[in-house]
Design an enzyme around this catalytic site. Structure first.
Site, mmCIF file in Angstrom:
data_model
loop_
_atom_site.group_PDB
_atom_site.id
_atom_site.type_symbol
_atom_site.label_atom_id
_atom_site.label_comp_id
_atom_site.label_asym_id
_atom_site.label_seq_id
_atom_site.Cartn_x
_atom_site.Cartn_y
_atom_site.Cartn_z
ATOM 1 N N ASP A 43 22.233 -34.593 -25.933
ATOM 2 C CA ASP A 43 23.135 -33.918 -26.868
ATOM 3 C C ASP A 43 22.799 -34.390 -28.272
ATOM 4 O O ASP A 43 22.890 -35.587 -28.561
ATOM 5 C CB ASP A 43 24.598 -34.259 -26.553
ATOM 6 N N ASP A 45 29.291 -21.839 -18.382
ATOM 7 C CA ASP A 45 30.335 -22.815 -18.090
ATOM 8 C C ASP A 45 31.331 -22.147 -17.157
ATOM 9 O O ASP A 45 31.828 -21.053 -17.446
ATOM 10 C CB ASP A 45 31.027 -23.257 -19.383
#
Lengths: 209, 262
Positions: free
Chosen positions: B11, B130
């Site tokens: 990330d 997601d």
């Protein structure tokens, strides 16, 4: 000096970087006339076969590749599409002529069961059919990175060119070699140490004389 | 035979890896290029850079990271996070990434998948989703719903149906990220991953929930996943990639080991 052919099929960055990592100078070739100046030719490329061949033809690469590689026997390494172009034709989205240096047809991968996915993406181990110099110093059953949905179905009369295969629910030609002409379906520039080793072997072989 | 891929996810925010920094003494570890290089050496099969900042003015920083990575890392890597338009896709691919993953933007505008696949080939376009478990309903027969904006916005769309649509539009791979499992370290959403893998023809990558090597074993065997994303279990040095791979190899999962070269 090694020439990397740029015919508008994707990014050549990773191929250039891989040669940089093995300390081999390269030059990107957009004008086919420059092919005469280099000692060996790399033809990378991902994308559609038809678009790729059209770009090669329209930018004048096809005649000069025939001249440099077939007639003058300059070392050639085709990567992914660069291997598939060696075939006579491809059945990807219609029917398209290839360079025709090897008797065969490019077809969609049709695995024996659904557990084998298409595209064939990931690291697969090679079965070396012919101990070519490009496989020197690799471990047994070396693993390379593949990403493709089509493969070269080499005609039986030319099966002696098949240097390596892999299994993905069917036998897939992973590498071919005939004299100065090499082609790999996998991506040596994305295959970590094994890939860099194979590129080094090609360079050693190509620049030997 | 294909090996199962292990894919570390980094990330990235403002050019730094966000996870792991607080627990590290080595300052270099926050540099995404250095971390990617380390994982590359250790045998990562692929790397995902996920842009946390994800606004267009910040995008240049990530582009610079991708550009530097291209010179050092000779395995595939992808970029995701805030990819909204065809132009966003083009930029990260030109910087050297093999693949670009689209998530929320594809839900809002599915044609971005088709545009990307047409222009760059399906192999460049990863559909990332997601997913949250909900009550089964007429709208969501599988009981798995698509959520966007980092899990905050439920879309009333069935995840399985959306995945099939994504495949039809030309996505070359699917990342299934379970919002329920994400961050728990209790294991991947194995059932969901398996449904996806058995329904689709393209490779399926499991994401969210990995805490111990056994979780990867579960998702590769019971979950039928082709690849699995890991993050915190290696960022905090709890496990290493060679250790995880050895664990899997000992249990018969096909994996790639880094070859010893002469």
């Amino acid at each position: 000096m090694i020439g990397i052919v740029d015919y508008g099929m994707g990014n050549l960055r990773s191929v250039e970087s891989a040669f940089e990592a093995i300390d081999q100078k390269t030059t990107v070739i957009r004008d086919p006339r420059e092919l005469a100046e280099v000692q060996a030719i790399i033809l990378p490329g991902v994308g559609a076969f038809g678009d790729g061949m059209r770009n090669l033809r329209e930018s004048g690469f096809v005649e000069i590749l025939n001249e440099e590689v077939l007639e003058k026997e300059k070392p050639y390494l085709g990567i992914c599409l660069g291997l598939q172009f060696l075939a006579e034709k491809s059945l990807e989205q219609g029917e398209h002529d290839g360079l025709g240096w090897i008797t065969g047809t490019v077809r969609r991968i049709d695995p024996e069961s659904a557990q084998y996915r298409v595209p064939h993406i990931g690291w697969n181990d090679l079965r070396i059919e012919i101990e070519e110099p490009i496989f020197k110093n690799l471990e047994d059953g070396p693993i390379f990175y593949f990403v493709h949905s089509y493969y070269m179905d080499v005609s039986p009369e030319d099966s002696s060119v098949i240097a390596a295969t892999c299994w993905h629910g069917q036998k897939i030609v992973a590498a071919v070699q005939r004299g100065n002409i090499y082609g790999v379906q996998f991506h040596p520039e994305k295959s970590q140490r094994s890939g860099l080793c194979l590129l080094r072997n090609f360079v050693d072989q190509a620049l030997k004389d | 035979m294909l090996t199962k891929r292990i894919i570390p996810c980094l990330d990235v925010r403002a050019g730094l890896v966000t996870k792991g920094i607080a627990f590290r003494e080595n300052v270099d570890i926050g540099d995404p290029v250095a971390m990617a290089r380390k994982y590359y050496e250790e045998g990562a099969d692929e790397i995902v850079f996920y842009d946390i900042a994800a606004s267009s003015d910040r995008r240049d920083i990530l582009i610079d990271v991708v550009d530097r990575v291209a010179r050092e890392i000779f395995i595939p890597y992808s970029v995701g996070g805030g990819i909204r338009t065809f132009e966003d896709m083009r930029r990260v691919l030109l910087a050297g990434a093999e693949k670009v993953s689209v998530n929320s933007a594809a839900v809002r505008n599915p044609q971005v998948i088709a545009q990307g696949a047409r222009a760059f080939g399906s192999q460049c376009v990863v559909l990332s989703m997601d997913v949250k478990r909900v009550e089964r309903s007429e709208k969501i027969p599988s009981g798995y719903e698509i959520v966007i904006n980092g899990g905050r916005t439920p879309m009333g769309m069935d995840a399985i149906q959306w995945a099939m649509r994504g495949e039809d539009l030309g996505a070359g791979e699917l990342v299934v990220n379970s919002i329920d499992a994400d961050g728990t370290r209790d294991g991947y959403e194995v059932t969901l991953t398996r449904i996806m893998a058995d329904t689709l023809g393209i490779p399926v990558i499991a994401s969210g929930g990995a805490g111990i090597p056994e979780h990867l074993y579960e998702v590769f065997t019971e979950g039928h996943a082709d690849a699995a994303i890991i993050a915190s279990m290696i960022h905090y040095n709890t496990y290493t990639i060679p250790g995880i791979k050895q664990y899997l190899a000992d249990r018969g999962v096909p994996i790639r080991k880094v070859p010893m070269m002469q």
